[in-house]
Each structure stands twice: as C-alpha cells, then as structure tokens.
Write an enzyme that holds these catalytic residues in place. Structure first.
Site, PDB file in Angstrom:
ATOM      1  N   LYS A 176      41.611  24.131  39.850  1.00  9.50           N
ATOM      2  CA  LYS A 176      40.395  24.421  40.595  1.00  9.50           C
ATOM      3  C   LYS A 176      39.232  24.441  39.608  1.00  9.50           C
ATOM      4  O   LYS A 176      39.081  25.365  38.821  1.00  9.50           O
ATOM      5  CB  LYS A 176      40.468  25.768  41.319  1.00  9.50           C
ATOM      6  CG  LYS A 176      39.358  25.848  42.380  1.00  9.50           C
ATOM      7  CD  LYS A 176      38.853  27.231  42.673  1.00  9.50           C
ATOM      8  CE  LYS A 176      37.890  27.792  41.694  1.00  9.50           C
ATOM      9  NZ  LYS A 176      36.580  27.118  41.596  1.00  9.50           N
ATOM     10  N   GLU A 251      41.091  32.870  28.674  1.00  4.52           N
ATOM     11  CA  GLU A 251      40.079  32.511  27.668  1.00  4.52           C
ATOM     12  C   GLU A 251      38.750  32.946  28.245  1.00  4.52           C
ATOM     13  O   GLU A 251      38.241  32.330  29.182  1.00  4.52           O
ATOM     14  CB  GLU A 251      40.066  31.004  27.424  1.00  4.52           C
ATOM     15  CG  GLU A 251      41.345  30.485  26.774  1.00  4.52           C
ATOM     16  CD  GLU A 251      41.374  28.965  26.719  1.00  4.52           C
ATOM     17  OE1 GLU A 251      42.452  28.402  26.910  1.00  4.52           O
ATOM     18  OE2 GLU A 251      40.309  28.364  26.511  1.00  4.52           O
ATOM     19  N   CYS A 285      31.050  29.688  25.312  1.00  2.70           N
ATOM     20  CA  CYS A 285      31.742  30.981  25.190  1.00  2.70           C
ATOM     21  C   CYS A 285      31.729  31.481  23.753  1.00  2.70           C
ATOM     22  O   CYS A 285      31.648  32.674  23.516  1.00  2.70           O
ATOM     23  CB  CYS A 285      33.172  30.822  25.673  1.00  2.70           C
ATOM     24  SG  CYS A 285      33.999  29.416  24.908  1.00  2.70           S
ATOM     25  N   GLU A 384      27.081  39.149  26.819  1.00  3.65           N
ATOM     26  CA  GLU A 384      26.998  37.693  26.718  1.00  3.65           C
ATOM     27  C   GLU A 384      25.831  37.226  27.598  1.00  3.65           C
ATOM     28  O   GLU A 384      25.758  37.585  28.776  1.00  3.65           O
ATOM     29  CB  GLU A 384      28.312  37.093  27.224  1.00  3.65           C
ATOM     30  CG  GLU A 384      28.365  35.587  27.121  1.00  3.65           C
ATOM     31  CD  GLU A 384      29.705  35.033  27.618  1.00  3.65           C
ATOM     32  OE1 GLU A 384      30.166  35.465  28.687  1.00  3.65           O
ATOM     33  OE2 GLU A 384      30.261  34.164  26.926  1.00  3.65           O
TER      34      GLU A 384
HETATM   35  P1  NAD Z   1      33.378  32.478  36.153  1.00  2.00           P
HETATM   36  O1  NAD Z   1      34.327  33.521  35.687  1.00  2.00           O
HETATM   37  O2  NAD Z   1      32.345  32.850  37.135  1.00  2.00           O
HETATM   38  O3  NAD Z   1      34.179  31.248  36.798  1.00  2.00           O
HETATM   39  C1  NAD Z   1      35.187  30.558  36.102  1.00  2.00           C
HETATM   40  C2  NAD Z   1      36.143  29.955  37.113  1.00  2.00           C
HETATM   41  O4  NAD Z   1      36.839  31.023  37.757  1.00  2.00           O
HETATM   42  C3  NAD Z   1      35.451  29.177  38.232  1.00  2.00           C
HETATM   43  O5  NAD Z   1      36.247  28.083  38.589  1.00  2.00           O
HETATM   44  C4  NAD Z   1      35.397  30.186  39.360  1.00  2.00           C
HETATM   45  O6  NAD Z   1      35.319  29.610  40.622  1.00  2.00           O
HETATM   46  C5  NAD Z   1      36.709  30.915  39.165  1.00  2.00           C
HETATM   47  N1  NAD Z   1      36.775  32.270  39.700  1.00  2.00           N
HETATM   48  C6  NAD Z   1      35.786  33.170  39.837  1.00  2.00           C
HETATM   49  N2  NAD Z   1      36.270  34.313  40.386  1.00  2.00           N
HETATM   50  C7  NAD Z   1      37.591  34.129  40.565  1.00  2.00           C
HETATM   51  C8  NAD Z   1      38.639  34.941  41.089  1.00  2.00           C
HETATM   52  N3  NAD Z   1      38.421  36.178  41.534  1.00  2.00           N
HETATM   53  N4  NAD Z   1      39.886  34.429  41.119  1.00  2.00           N
HETATM   54  C9  NAD Z   1      40.138  33.183  40.671  1.00  2.00           C
HETATM   55  N5  NAD Z   1      39.183  32.366  40.194  1.00  2.00           N
HETATM   56  C10 NAD Z   1      37.920  32.830  40.135  1.00  2.00           C
HETATM   57  O7  NAD Z   1      32.751  31.863  34.837  1.00  2.00           O
HETATM   58  P2  NAD Z   1      31.657  30.706  34.743  1.00  2.00           P
HETATM   59  O8  NAD Z   1      30.336  31.289  35.089  1.00  2.00           O
HETATM   60  O9  NAD Z   1      32.132  29.505  35.463  1.00  2.00           O
HETATM   61  O10 NAD Z   1      31.742  30.377  33.180  1.00  2.00           O
HETATM   62  C11 NAD Z   1      31.125  31.150  32.241  1.00  2.00           C
HETATM   63  C12 NAD Z   1      32.079  32.102  31.573  1.00  2.00           C
HETATM   64  O11 NAD Z   1      33.216  31.401  31.085  1.00  2.00           O
HETATM   65  C13 NAD Z   1      31.462  32.753  30.381  1.00  2.00           C
HETATM   66  O12 NAD Z   1      31.776  34.127  30.329  1.00  2.00           O
HETATM   67  C14 NAD Z   1      32.085  32.022  29.210  1.00  2.00           C
HETATM   68  O13 NAD Z   1      32.093  32.744  28.017  1.00  2.00           O
HETATM   69  C15 NAD Z   1      33.450  31.749  29.719  1.00  2.00           C
HETATM   70  N6  NAD Z   1      34.058  30.615  29.001  1.00  2.00           N
HETATM   71  C16 NAD Z   1      35.061  30.875  28.104  1.00  2.00           C
HETATM   72  C17 NAD Z   1      35.630  29.843  27.359  1.00  2.00           C
HETATM   73  C18 NAD Z   1      36.726  30.118  26.350  1.00  2.00           C
HETATM   74  O14 NAD Z   1      37.351  29.171  25.891  1.00  2.00           O
HETATM   75  N7  NAD Z   1      36.980  31.358  25.954  1.00  2.00           N
HETATM   76  C19 NAD Z   1      35.178  28.534  27.555  1.00  2.00           C
HETATM   77  C20 NAD Z   1      34.160  28.298  28.462  1.00  2.00           C
HETATM   78  C21 NAD Z   1      33.613  29.356  29.177  1.00  2.00           C
END
Ligand code: NAD
Length: 492
Positions: A176, A251, A285, A384
C-alpha cells in the site's frame, strides 16, 4: 487519468468505486485519480498473494526469482525518465533527484537478484554443533505474504527498497503506497507484469492509511509487515501486529544531528549541511536538520551558509535547474509553517527564510529556512519538521557536541564532519544512531543496512539484512549415527 489497483494480475477499481485525487504540488491541480482502497480490496489482495505463494512462488529457486527481478530492473531502466517525471508530478521533488531515484530503484532490483541467486548456494548449509551423531542444516524459507506500507517522500525508491528484497526472499507481496504518491508504485506493478511476474505475486492497493493501511497491518494472512512512515502511524501498526502476535519492522522518523568541527573546510561543510538538510525539501527521514557547529568557526560558517541558502534555486521540480521544489501538500506546507512559527515564539531566531508568504504564489512552497538560538525545549529541536528547515547551534567541546547530538528520542542517523581521523572515529562510535555519516551526510547505499534505534524504529532494511527480514530460518536436525539412541531402551 483514472488509475486502478493491481490484484491477482488484474487492474481493478476499489470495491466501492471511490477514488482519491492526485494533486501536483507545483500547480496545486489534480491531474489523476487513484482508487480509495477498502478493507475488502486488501482482503482480495491478501487472498491473491496467498494463492500465488502456494501455487508455486514459495518453491521457486533464487535463480528463477533473480531472472524476474533482473527483468523488472530492465523495465525500470527502460522507463527511467518517465518514472522520474511521474514522481516529480506526484510529489514535487526536483527532477534531478527523481532521476537519481529511478536509477536507485533499478539498482535495487539487480542487487536483490544477485542475493536471491546466492541464497540457493546457502540452502542446506550445515552448522557445527559439536556432536557427530547429528547433522544440523539450515534452510532459508520465505516468511509468507509480506504487507508493505510506505510513505510518499521517495515514492519509487520506498517501494523498490521493500518489494525487491521481499520478492528475492520468495515472499508474495501486498503493497500500500502513500495516498499522496502512489503512481510510480502502480507503474512498478505494470513493469513487473510485463516482466512476467506470476499473477498475485505482487499486488498494489492504493488508499488511506486509516482504511486500506490499517486493514493490511491487521490482516491475519500477512506473515510480515514492513512499515516505513511516521512514529504515530508506526505505533498503530505495531499495536495491530501485537494483537496477532505478528512480525513487524518499523522504519520511522528522525531528528538527526550533524556535528561540524572547526578543522574542516567550511565550503565543504556548507555543501554537506545543504545535502543533509535540504535534499528533497528536507522531507527525508534521516535529514540532519540539527547542525552543531564548533564555537570558533560558528560565525564564519553562518555567513557562508546564509549566502548558500538564499542562493538556492526554488521552483517547480520539472525544471532541470531547480534545487528546492514544493512540499508534498498544502497540509505539509502549513504544518511546517506552523512549527516554525511556534519555534520562533519559543525563542528561535531566523537567519533566513521562515516566511511562507514570501514564497511562490502557486505551489506548496516553503522557503529554505535556517534558525538559530533553538533551545533544547524548543519544538524545532525535539520534533521532526519534514520540511526545508534546519537549526544551527554552537558547541565548544567534543563531549558537549556528542551530548547535544544524542539529545533526541530518535536515533535514525547522525553526521560528523571532522578532519582529525581519531576524533572523527571516536565521535562516530559515540553517536546513538543506526546510520552515521562521516565527512558527508545523506548518501544511502543499497548494499548497506538502513534503519534506526530508539523511536526511529527497529530492524534493518537494505543489504543482506533487508532480504533476511523476509526470510524465516529453519533448522533441520538429522540423527545420522548407526547406534540406537538408547535413552529409554538401554538396559539398566
Ligand atoms: P505516515 O506515517 O503518515 O504514512 C506512511 C504510510 O503509512 C502511508 O502509506 C499511510 O497511508 C500509512 N498509514 C498511516 N496510518 C496508518 C495506519 N494506522 N495503519 C497502517 N498504515 C497507515 O508518514 P508519511 O507522512 O507518509 O511519511 C513521513 C514519515 O515517514 C516521516 O516521519 C518520515 O521520517 C518517515 N520516513 C521514514 C523513513 C525511514 O527509512 N526511516 C523513510 C521515509 C520516511
């Protein structure tokens, strides 16, 4: 353009027929739609993945999977420019960075093809147990159906970094992508289809985290969830997995520090500060957005940093010369603006940027911003931001720098710029983070482990560790002695 989910090799709308708009961050215009996937769509995708796994994918050799992974890599290479353009339109990033991402995605599939092939030679490896009556052999088996949930900041790369190792391991996959940037993941599925990947081995369901994402995380048919995203979502995913006593790798976010010692070339330092904090508009991230500079060069470095930041070319990602594009969404731009405003109210001082009204008229732009005098209580220090915003703080001693750098509930990455090798290595080993960059900031290599400690998550993606995340290790213990065992049958 209306897009469709990819389930069991068929392109299909969501069960409800509902869609979500796809908005170009540079123009603020919707230019496509994606399905708003439901729990029902996820259920269908998991069933398809289970079927494909049991119909033979589970029993393929690494060499057979490697062939398909290489064909996918070739497909990505052939469409690299179109994929890069798609990511630019979908998430706003500068085209030069999107081209790099497309290359990285192809590399990732080729790399895991090699690892899949090498896995064949390791099947049945014996381990020494110190007892010649037994032989203990190892088997690496696919974990089952993998549920992959990814964010929007590197859409194609986020998908490739998980899909390639999962397929290499012999898992079937339901992915997803983020509701904010799903298009290149759908393209990846089309490329995999053309490459000959059997139907049901890779399924894509687009939609919201609270709907499709939540069902995927909590689906009992998923053997392994690999999640990349924010801490709050990660916590919810972990809670859903806990109910099932199901495996999960997280992650998550970060608030990484970069330490700049006085002995470095300040122009080089400025270059790495920009790379570490403003690449992809700071929506990284592992962004090293807390910059700690040794007292004696603090003022000189600020002068150079100011000149470099105000000279950055901000504009639409499609422009070859753009260095900083728009943020992903209006909500993200407003969130960044609000955090900077609150940080200023809490005592931070603006060196440059910080005023969203000074940005372009159309597009979700936020000006590259440098803040000073950010106290440890300030949210700009603790939270962040995920935007083109960095803070600069001074330190005097090495011990103070390490203490400041480690002052975070996150531990994804850290960087140290220092010419004294002994000092650099000492500091690198004292930094509490999964990734430490020395004399650089930001590069990520497919071959090297990726992941963090503390609230940045756990386990490691990429490298051989990334594939082992999707493998179960089985021991097969054989009694090979001619002698009867005799524990219950021996005469007393
Ligand atoms: P997000 O957590 O809002 O969403 C990430 C994914 O999770 C999306 O596909 C979203 O639809 C899904 N999601 C959201 N709530 C969920 C739930 N309750 N159950 C299952 N899936 C759910 O994050 P974002 O805004 O898309 O991305 C930014 C964040 O991602 C930042 O905090 C960033 O640091 C982190 N990030 C981490 C890495 C890493 O490698 N550590 C890499 C890229 C981004």
């Amino acid at each position: 353009m209306q897009n469709l989910n990819f389930i069991e090799g068929r392109w299909t709308p969501s069960a409800t027929g509902q869609t979500l708009p796809v908005i170009d961050p540079a123009t603020e215009q919707a230019f496509a739609e994606i399905p708003r996937g439901t729990a029902e769509d996820i259920d269908a995708a998991v069933t398809a993945a289970e079927k494909a796994l049991n119909a033979g994918w589970r029993n393929t050799t690494g060499a057979q999977r490697a062939k398909l992974l290489r064909a996918i890599a070739q497909g990505i290479e052939a469409e690299a420019e179109a994929l890069a353009q798609l990511d630019v339109r979908d998430c706003g990033k500068p085209i030069i960075e999107a081209r790099y991402d497309a290359g990285d995605a192809a590399l990732c599939f080729n790399y895991y093809a090699d690892l899949a092939e090498a896995l064949d030679a390791r099947q049945g490896e014996a381990i020494a147990i110190g007892d010649d009556r037994f032989e203990v052999k190892l088997r690496y088996e696919p974990a089952g159906v993998a549920g992959l949930i990814v964010p929007w900041n590197f859409p194609l790369v986020n998908a490739a970094w998980k899909v390639a190792p999962a397929l290499a391991a012999g898992c079937s996959v339901v992915i997803k992508p983020s509701e904010l940037a799903s298009l290149s993941t759908l393209s990846l599925a089309r490329i995999a289809e053309t490459a000959g990947l059997p139907a049901g081995v890779l399924n894509v369901v687009t939609g919201l985290g609270s709907e499709a994402g939540a069902r995927l995380a909590g689906h009992p048919g998923i053997a392994k969830v690999s999640f990349t995203g924010g801490v709050d979502s990660g916590r919810r995913v972990m809670q859903a997995r806990a109910e099932l006593v199901g495996d999960v790798a997280l992650e998550l976010g970060g608030k990484s520090a970069m330490i700049v010692f006085a002995d470095v070339d300040l122009d080089h330092a400025v270059e790495w500060i920009l790379m570490g904090s403003l690449y992809n508009q700071g929506q990284v991230c592992a962004a090293t957005s807390r910059v700690l500079v040794q007292e004696s060069v603090y003022e000189a470095l600020l002068t150079k940093l100011h000149a470099a930041v105000v000279g950055l070319r901000v504009g639409a990602g499609v422009d070859d010369t753009t260095q900083v594009g728009p943020l992903i969404s209006a909500a993200q731009r407003d969130r960044v603006a609000s955090m900077v405003r609150q940080g200023i109210e809490q005592g931070a001082r603006v060196l440059c940027g910080g005023d969203v009204s000074a940005s372009h008229g159309t597009g979700f732009y936020y000006p590259p911003t440098v803040l000073l005098d950010v106290s440890r209580e300030n949210l700009l220090w603790t939270e962040e931001i995920f935007g083109p915003v960095l803070s600069v703080t001074r330190f005097s001693t090495e011990a103070q720098a390490i203490e400041l750098a480690n002052d975070s509930r996150f531990g994804l990455a850290a960087a140290v710029l220092c010419n004294d090798q002994a000092q650099r290595e000492r500091v690198a080993s004292s930094l509490v983070a999964g990734i430490v960059w020395a004399n650089c900031s930001g590069p990520a290599f497919i071959q090297a482990p990726w992941g963090g400690v503390k609230q940045s998550g756990f386990r490691r993606g990429l490298g051989e560790w990334g594939m082992h995340e999707f493998l179960e290790l089985k021991q097969i213990t054989t009694y090979i002695s001619d002698q009867a065992w005799g524990h219950f049958t021996a005469a007393s």
